[in-house]
Design a protein around this motif. Structure first.
Motif, PDB file in Angstrom:
ATOM      1  N   LEU A  68      71.390 -25.711 -16.750  1.00  0.00           N
ATOM      2  CA  LEU A  68      72.355 -24.958 -15.925  1.00  0.00           C
ATOM      3  C   LEU A  68      72.081 -25.178 -14.438  1.00  0.00           C
ATOM      4  O   LEU A  68      73.016 -25.278 -13.636  1.00  0.00           O
ATOM      5  N   ASP A  69      70.796 -25.287 -14.072  1.00  0.00           N
ATOM      6  CA  ASP A  69      70.447 -25.549 -12.659  1.00  0.00           C
ATOM      7  C   ASP A  69      70.899 -26.956 -12.249  1.00  0.00           C
ATOM      8  O   ASP A  69      71.396 -27.158 -11.142  1.00  0.00           O
ATOM      9  N   THR A  70      70.723 -27.920 -13.153  1.00  0.00           N
ATOM     10  CA  THR A  70      71.129 -29.295 -12.833  1.00  0.00           C
ATOM     11  C   THR A  70      72.653 -29.376 -12.699  1.00  0.00           C
ATOM     12  O   THR A  70      73.179 -30.036 -11.795  1.00  0.00           O
ATOM     13  N   PHE A  71      73.364 -28.672 -13.580  1.00  0.00           N
ATOM     14  CA  PHE A  71      74.835 -28.625 -13.488  1.00  0.00           C
ATOM     15  C   PHE A  71      75.253 -28.014 -12.142  1.00  0.00           C
ATOM     16  O   PHE A  71      76.130 -28.519 -11.442  1.00  0.00           O
ATOM     17  N   THR A  72      74.565 -26.929 -11.765  1.00  0.00           N
ATOM     18  CA  THR A  72      74.823 -26.283 -10.470  1.00  0.00           C
ATOM     19  C   THR A  72      74.646 -27.286  -9.320  1.00  0.00           C
ATOM     20  O   THR A  72      75.503 -27.394  -8.444  1.00  0.00           O
ATOM     21  N   ASP A  73      73.550 -28.052  -9.364  1.00  0.00           N
ATOM     22  CA  ASP A  73      73.297 -29.055  -8.305  1.00  0.00           C
ATOM     23  C   ASP A  73      74.395 -30.115  -8.281  1.00  0.00           C
ATOM     24  O   ASP A  73      74.839 -30.534  -7.211  1.00  0.00           O
ATOM     25  N   THR A  74      74.822 -30.540  -9.469  1.00  0.00           N
ATOM     26  CA  THR A  74      75.882 -31.562  -9.553  1.00  0.00           C
ATOM     27  C   THR A  74      77.144 -31.057  -8.865  1.00  0.00           C
ATOM     28  O   THR A  74      77.778 -31.783  -8.101  1.00  0.00           O
TER      29      THR A  74
END
Ligand code: DAV
Length: 371
Positions: A68-74
């Protein structure tokens, strides 16, 4: 007024105009809740979740949060503002004058709780006891938006009582069998009764002036009527999908990609008489590609059809789960640019890329796509 990253504005009328500001959920402290009528009806009969409850294993929580954090960064790298909820202590039991549950659920899928229609964000009634207080995780954001945007309407639907009268007890039996379930859903006999208005926000799709709402386990006819009276300037249309033995939330069943184009789960076909409305207005409904997996990941409520639970960023760009090769291929054929996003290890926490987000701002105005 145009959107600017320095100023909060709430506005989103549909599922496809350019996304500028979104909420992405968190997996912190997520629990498998104890048995309760509406939830049990959704747990597949052959599921590894039957009879289990308690806090989810920490390593699965950490992995889901990493995704979820990586998706947020994307999303942030593309210039989209992303806000995150504030999880509460989901191990706390809930007691109201009408029911008791020994734990809560989590705050991974904001789409289930928050319905954004224009300048309004509406907190859904919800239909599971373990999710009754989930809106609290979003209250810090709602308060912030309310203070910063004078046009923001923060609304909450009447909290339901969720007594046993809200649930059909024939759904409580251990083994109902798929055949019986399919017969019941075809007859629109769902686990929730018509005792009081109930809806989850994820049963609603926004098509400008039209709100398309799934009648199923988590949304009853009174819930749909409540939405109709609450949004008097909209047309609120009920749909149902008889091929789904566990009908909760419309977003792994019916996925609009842009004006005129909808993906429909081929196992949960919209009945012909309900298709006419779309056809007459030049909407094409195409079968979604097959999921890449034969089974959901461990301890997951949802079906493999989270493959079509995509997040549209604008008319040409869509986020699709990275392992869903057939869905990505279909999107490309339909002229979309695909951003692959890894999320499968977070599915168990309540859904896919559409579920784990809630719109705050998209460009565009309220248009009539069914004139
Ligand atoms: O196909 O199991 C999942 C929707 C989750 N919000 C399904 C529906």
């Amino acid at each position: 007024m145009n959107w600017s990253p320095d100023k909060t504005q709430v506005k989103s009328w549909n599922e496809w105009d350019t996304l500028r500001h979104v909420i992405v959920g968190k997996a912190d402290d997520c629990h498998i809740p104890p048995e309760e009528p509406a939830l049990d009806a959704k747990v597949p009969e052959d599921s590894d979740m039957r009879g289990q409850w308690g806090r989810r294993p920490q390593e699965t929580i950490d992995r889901a949060n990493e995704l979820l954090d990586t998706f947020t960064d994307t999303l942030r790298k593309r210039g989209i503002r992303v806000d995150r909820p504030t999880p509460t202590d989901f191990s706390k039991p809930v007691t109201t004058p009408d029911f008791h549950t020994d734990s809560q659920f989590g705050c991974m899928p904001p789409r289930d709780v928050l319905l954004t229609v224009g300048h309004e964000i509406l907190e859904a009634t919800m239909s599971y006891r373990c999710r009754w207080f989930e809106y609290l995780c979003y209250r810090p954001l709602m308060q912030q938006y309310w203070e910063e945007d004078p046009n923001f309407r923060h609304e909450a639907a009447p909290k339901p009582r969720l007594t046993d009268a809200d649930y059909h007890d024939d759904y409580l039996s251990e083994a109902i069998g798929i055949e019986k379930r399919l017969q019941w859903t075809a007859e629109k006999h769902f686990v929730t009764t018509e005792e009081e208005p109930l809806f989850d926000a994820a049963d609603v799709l926004r098509f400008g002036k039209d709100l398309i709402v799934q009648h199923g386990f988590t949304t009853n006819l009174k819930g749909i009527e409540w939405l109709r009276r609450h949004f008097p300037d909209h047309r609120v249309r009920a749909v149902n999908f008889p091929g789904d033995p566990y009908p909760i939330h419309i977003d792994a069943t019916f996925t609009p990609l842009r004006p005129g184009l909808i993906l429909n789960n081929p196992n949960r076909r919209l009945p012909d008489e309900q298709r006419d409305y779309f056809k007459k207005n030049d909407w094409e409904i195409v079968d979604a590609a097959q999921p890449a997996h034969n089974t959901p990941p461990p301890l997951c409520y949802s079906s493999t059809w989270l493959s079509m639970n995509v997040l549209v960023l604008d008319l040409k760009t869509v986020c699709v789960e990275a392992s869903e090769v057939y869905q990505m291929e279909q999107m490309e054929k339909l002229g979309m640019e695909v951003i692959p996003v890894e999320l499968r290890d977070a599915y168990a926490f309540g859904g896919g890329l559409h579920c784990c987000t809630a719109d705050v701002y998209r460009d565009g105005d309220c248009e009539d796509y069914f004139p």
